[in-house]
Design a protein around this motif. Structure first.
Motif, PDB file in Angstrom:
ATOM      1  N   GLY A  68      34.922  32.473  34.634  1.00  0.00           N
ATOM      2  CA  GLY A  68      35.769  32.002  35.370  1.00  0.00           C
ATOM      3  C   GLY A  68      36.339  32.536  36.757  1.00  0.00           C
ATOM      4  N   GLY A  69      35.672  33.762  36.691  1.00  0.00           N
ATOM      5  CA  GLY A  69      35.912  34.522  38.014  1.00  0.00           C
ATOM      6  C   GLY A  69      37.609  35.005  38.034  1.00  0.00           C
ATOM      7  N   MET A  70      38.273  34.798  39.337  1.00  0.00           N
ATOM      8  CA  MET A  70      39.500  35.464  39.465  1.00  0.00           C
ATOM      9  C   MET A  70      40.422  34.262  38.795  1.00  0.00           C
ATOM     10  SD  MET A  70      41.740  37.478  40.799  1.00  0.00           S
ATOM     11  CE  MET A  70      40.978  38.488  41.678  1.00  0.00           C
ATOM     12  N   ALA A  71      39.931  32.950  38.741  1.00  0.00           N
ATOM     13  CA  ALA A  71      40.974  32.266  37.972  1.00  0.00           C
ATOM     14  C   ALA A  71      41.113  32.521  36.671  1.00  0.00           C
ATOM     15  CB  ALA A  71      40.165  30.612  38.057  1.00  0.00           C
ATOM     16  N   GLY A  72      39.869  32.937  35.863  1.00  0.00           N
ATOM     17  CA  GLY A  72      40.119  33.273  34.463  1.00  0.00           C
ATOM     18  C   GLY A  72      40.884  34.652  34.248  1.00  0.00           C
ATOM     19  N   LYS A  73      40.813  35.484  35.343  1.00  0.00           N
ATOM     20  CA  LYS A  73      41.660  36.746  35.477  1.00  0.00           C
ATOM     21  C   LYS A  73      42.982  36.512  35.552  1.00  0.00           C
ATOM     22  CE  LYS A  73      39.355  39.978  37.517  1.00  0.00           C
ATOM     23  NZ  LYS A  73      38.885  40.552  36.299  1.00  0.00           N
ATOM     24  N   LEU A  74      43.334  35.594  36.582  1.00  0.00           N
ATOM     25  CA  LEU A  74      44.824  35.241  36.732  1.00  0.00           C
ATOM     26  C   LEU A  74      45.307  34.469  35.566  1.00  0.00           C
ATOM     27  CD1 LEU A  74      47.178  35.155  38.350  1.00  0.00           C
ATOM     28  CD2 LEU A  74      46.388  33.120  39.868  1.00  0.00           C
ATOM     29  N   THR A  75      44.537  33.660  35.145  1.00  0.00           N
ATOM     30  CA  THR A  75      45.107  32.920  33.835  1.00  0.00           C
ATOM     31  C   THR A  75      45.427  33.866  32.743  1.00  0.00           C
ATOM     32  OG1 THR A  75      43.941  30.817  34.442  1.00  0.00           O
ATOM     33  CG2 THR A  75      44.456  31.134  32.193  1.00  0.00           C
ATOM     34  N   ALA A  76      44.497  34.793  32.479  1.00  0.00           N
ATOM     35  CA  ALA A  76      44.919  35.824  31.616  1.00  0.00           C
ATOM     36  C   ALA A  76      46.284  36.635  31.749  1.00  0.00           C
ATOM     37  CB  ALA A  76      43.649  36.464  31.168  1.00  0.00           C
ATOM     38  N   ALA A  77      46.177  37.182  33.163  1.00  0.00           N
ATOM     39  CA  ALA A  77      47.312  37.969  33.364  1.00  0.00           C
ATOM     40  C   ALA A  77      48.601  37.205  33.204  1.00  0.00           C
ATOM     41  CB  ALA A  77      47.355  38.301  35.059  1.00  0.00           C
ATOM     42  N   LEU A  78      48.648  35.857  33.793  1.00  0.00           N
ATOM     43  CA  LEU A  78      49.925  35.124  33.473  1.00  0.00           C
ATOM     44  C   LEU A  78      50.307  34.776  31.824  1.00  0.00           C
ATOM     45  CD1 LEU A  78      49.032  32.286  35.929  1.00  0.00           C
ATOM     46  CD2 LEU A  78      50.754  33.803  36.371  1.00  0.00           C
ATOM     47  N   GLU A  79      49.327  34.863  31.328  1.00  0.00           N
ATOM     48  CA  GLU A  79      49.476  34.838  29.745  1.00  0.00           C
ATOM     49  C   GLU A  79      50.150  36.209  29.368  1.00  0.00           C
ATOM     50  OE1 GLU A  79      50.186  33.117  26.068  1.00  0.00           O
ATOM     51  OE2 GLU A  79      49.557  32.176  27.887  1.00  0.00           O
ATOM     52  N   HIS A  80      49.492  37.169  29.545  1.00  0.00           N
ATOM     53  CA  HIS A  80      49.812  38.475  29.296  1.00  0.00           C
ATOM     54  C   HIS A  80      51.290  38.746  29.839  1.00  0.00           C
ATOM     55  CE1 HIS A  80      45.857  39.104  28.163  1.00  0.00           C
ATOM     56  NE2 HIS A  80      45.434  39.741  29.327  1.00  0.00           N
ATOM     57  N   SER A  81      51.874  38.269  30.843  1.00  0.00           N
ATOM     58  CA  SER A  81      53.123  38.403  31.421  1.00  0.00           C
ATOM     59  C   SER A  81      54.074  37.661  30.743  1.00  0.00           C
ATOM     60  CB  SER A  81      53.079  38.098  32.978  1.00  0.00           C
ATOM     61  OG  SER A  81      52.905  36.667  33.144  1.00  0.00           O
ATOM     62  N   ARG A  82      53.706  36.498  30.309  1.00  0.00           N
ATOM     63  CA  ARG A  82      54.570  35.423  29.461  1.00  0.00           C
ATOM     64  C   ARG A  82      55.125  36.247  28.306  1.00  0.00           C
ATOM     65  NH1 ARG A  82      50.596  31.839  31.054  1.00  0.00           N
ATOM     66  NH2 ARG A  82      51.569  30.323  32.361  1.00  0.00           N
ATOM     67  N   LYS A  83      53.983  37.264  27.555  1.00  0.00           N
ATOM     68  CA  LYS A  83      54.356  37.941  26.624  1.00  0.00           C
ATOM     69  C   LYS A  83      55.097  39.648  27.000  1.00  0.00           C
ATOM     70  CE  LYS A  83      50.526  36.277  23.970  1.00  0.00           C
ATOM     71  NZ  LYS A  83      49.097  36.169  23.328  1.00  0.00           N
ATOM     72  N   GLY A  84      55.481  39.785  28.282  1.00  0.00           N
ATOM     73  CA  GLY A  84      56.243  40.816  28.669  1.00  0.00           C
ATOM     74  C   GLY A  84      55.575  41.916  29.203  1.00  0.00           C
ATOM     75  N   ALA A  85      54.092  41.887  29.440  1.00  0.00           N
ATOM     76  CA  ALA A  85      53.392  42.821  30.161  1.00  0.00           C
ATOM     77  C   ALA A  85      53.638  42.684  31.418  1.00  0.00           C
ATOM     78  CB  ALA A  85      51.917  42.818  29.581  1.00  0.00           C
ATOM     79  N   GLU A  86      53.246  43.759  32.371  1.00  0.00           N
ATOM     80  CA  GLU A  86      53.256  43.624  33.760  1.00  0.00           C
ATOM     81  C   GLU A  86      51.796  43.957  34.105  1.00  0.00           C
ATOM     82  OE1 GLU A  86      55.812  46.425  36.629  1.00  0.00           O
ATOM     83  OE2 GLU A  86      54.032  47.325  35.918  1.00  0.00           O
ATOM     84  N   CYS A  87      51.206  43.197  34.625  1.00  0.00           N
ATOM     85  CA  CYS A  87      49.812  43.137  35.236  1.00  0.00           C
ATOM     86  C   CYS A  87      49.833  43.247  36.852  1.00  0.00           C
ATOM     87  CB  CYS A  87      49.076  41.801  35.077  1.00  0.00           C
ATOM     88  SG  CYS A  87      49.181  41.339  33.215  1.00  0.00           S
ATOM     89  N   VAL A  88      48.893  44.062  37.005  1.00  0.00           N
ATOM     90  CA  VAL A  88      48.476  44.329  38.595  1.00  0.00           C
ATOM     91  C   VAL A  88      46.906  44.081  38.661  1.00  0.00           C
ATOM     92  CG1 VAL A  88      48.770  45.953  40.428  1.00  0.00           C
ATOM     93  CG2 VAL A  88      49.908  46.208  38.382  1.00  0.00           C
ATOM     94  N   ILE A  89      46.508  43.571  39.708  1.00  0.00           N
ATOM     95  CA  ILE A  89      45.233  43.102  40.072  1.00  0.00           C
ATOM     96  C   ILE A  89      45.010  43.813  41.423  1.00  0.00           C
ATOM     97  CG2 ILE A  89      43.442  41.241  40.498  1.00  0.00           C
ATOM     98  CD1 ILE A  89      45.182  39.571  39.033  1.00  0.00           C
ATOM     99  N   LEU A  90      43.859  44.656  41.354  1.00  0.00           N
ATOM    100  CA  LEU A  90      43.779  45.403  42.702  1.00  0.00           C
ATOM    101  C   LEU A  90      42.197  45.905  42.731  1.00  0.00           C
ATOM    102  CD1 LEU A  90      44.966  49.261  42.795  1.00  0.00           C
ATOM    103  CD2 LEU A  90      44.922  47.530  40.614  1.00  0.00           C
ATOM    104  N   HIS A  91      41.744  46.280  44.026  1.00  0.00           N
ATOM    105  CA  HIS A  91      40.636  46.644  44.141  1.00  0.00           C
ATOM    106  C   HIS A  91      40.156  48.059  43.756  1.00  0.00           C
ATOM    107  CE1 HIS A  91      36.402  47.001  45.726  1.00  0.00           C
ATOM    108  NE2 HIS A  91      36.530  45.756  46.689  1.00  0.00           N
ATOM    109  N   GLY A  92      39.189  48.008  42.735  1.00  0.00           N
ATOM    110  CA  GLY A  92      38.813  49.391  42.187  1.00  0.00           C
ATOM    111  C   GLY A  92      38.625  50.625  43.211  1.00  0.00           C
ATOM    112  N   ALA A  93      37.809  49.870  44.695  1.00  0.00           N
ATOM    113  CA  ALA A  93      37.676  51.182  45.574  1.00  0.00           C
ATOM    114  C   ALA A  93      38.954  51.832  46.074  1.00  0.00           C
ATOM    115  CB  ALA A  93      36.813  50.153  46.487  1.00  0.00           C
ATOM    116  N   ARG A  94      40.089  51.195  45.976  1.00  0.00           N
ATOM    117  CA  ARG A  94      41.281  51.827  46.466  1.00  0.00           C
ATOM    118  C   ARG A  94      41.664  52.718  45.771  1.00  0.00           C
ATOM    119  NH1 ARG A  94      42.507  49.298  51.356  1.00  0.00           N
ATOM    120  NH2 ARG A  94      41.993  47.242  51.448  1.00  0.00           N
ATOM    121  N   ILE A  95      41.194  53.138  44.408  1.00  0.00           N
ATOM    122  CA  ILE A  95      41.611  54.265  43.770  1.00  0.00           C
ATOM    123  C   ILE A  95      40.952  55.533  44.362  1.00  0.00           C
ATOM    124  CG2 ILE A  95      41.728  55.142  41.322  1.00  0.00           C
ATOM    125  CD1 ILE A  95      43.098  52.633  41.730  1.00  0.00           C
ATOM    126  N   GLY A  96      41.563  56.412  44.689  1.00  0.00           N
ATOM    127  CA  GLY A  96      40.974  57.606  45.275  1.00  0.00           C
ATOM    128  C   GLY A  96      41.054  58.862  44.232  1.00  0.00           C
TER     129      GLY A  96
END
Length: 270
Positions: free
Chosen positions: A209-237
């Motif tokens: 499901g692309g980003m929709a699947g990723k965001l849906t999963a992140a929202l579910e994780h956050s409901r359980k108390g986790a903090e999720c961060v979505i970012l571009h891997g190329a930004r990691i130096g």
């Protein structure tokens, strides 16, 4: 250093393979992200878990499954085992002890179809200073039918390992959840409508499901108390350890979408 109690780094398959193909892998990209995971492990031993996206391996294994065949998803277990081994080899070359963990051997499906850790395998690896390497898998229900559990869902089960704050970093090939050309900086489980409306339809070859699947999963994780961060891997130096730090200590110019029910992890003793 101030950190979350547990950092789960999920590396999206698009960063190291062409998901339109079967069993395609970019060895240079695997080595690059293995070095990132190794640096994080050295900075916070026993607090970091690596989850690999399925990439061409996982997507290729589950495209066109026959829904009438209870064991149709079994090919995913074999494909992702190869993928976890590639990460394990790259991590060992980067100088850390890493161990590939089959998710189906460490988790079970709950009554609502959610994956839950079963046993102490992953916790024991962390306690021994080993970097666990996981991926998506297929898990049986009580009748024995196999269900695909994508890699975006795995971090939610791992959050049970931490008594306090869990940060899930989802590295992908875009800067976050986009609204046109703008990154949406923060979403909460109760205020995600704007983010969901902004999403585009995933291509047919993307089985999660692309980003929709990723965001849906992140929202579910956050409901359980986790903090999720979505970012571009190329930004990691060269120094990825900022991923462990409170956001006010992150380098400037690193766009991201934070998905959390509570304020972001701040000065937690590490």
């Amino acid at each position: 250093m101030h950190t979350a109690d547990l950092l789960v780094v999920k590396i999206g398959g698009s960063l190291f393979s062409d998901k339109r193909l079967d069993r395609h892998l970019d060895p240079a990209a695997v080595r690059r992200y293995a070095r990132i995971a190794a640096a994080l492990h050295r900075a916070a031993p026993g607090r970091v878990v690596l989850v690999s996206g399925g990439g061409a391996y996982g997507h290729g294994a589950v495209r066109g499954l026959d829904p009438s065949e209870p064991f149709a998803a079994l090919a995913l277990t074999g494909a992702n085992a190869e993928l976890r081994w590639a990460w394990t080899v790259a991590l060992r070359e980067a100088g850390v002890a890493a161990f590939p963990v089959q998710f189906a051997a460490a988790a079970v499906l709950g009554p609502e179809g959610d994956a839950r850790l079963s046993g102490e395998a992953v916790a024991r690896l962390l306690a021994a200073g080993v970097l666990p390497v996981l991926s998506g898998d297929c898990l049986p229900d009580r009748s024995g039918r196999l269900h695909v559990v994508g890699s975006d869902l795995v971090p939610g089960a791992l959050a049970a390992l931490a008594p306090g704050a869990t940060r899930i970093v989802m590295l992908t090939d875009v800067d976050g959840v986009m609204d046109g050309e703008t990154v949406i900086p923060r979403l909460t489980p109760d205020g995600a409508d704007a983010g969901l409306r902004a999403l585009w339809e995933a291509p047919r070859w993307d089985t999660t499901g692309g980003m929709a699947g990723k965001l849906t999963a992140a929202l579910e994780h956050s409901r359980k108390g986790a903090e999720c961060v979505i970012l571009h891997g190329a930004r990691i130096g060269a120094d990825p350890t900022f991923l462990l730090a409170p956001f006010e200590e992150w380098p400037r110019g690193v766009p991201r979408t934070v998905v959390a029910a509570q304020p972001p992890v701040s000065k937690t003793a590490g």
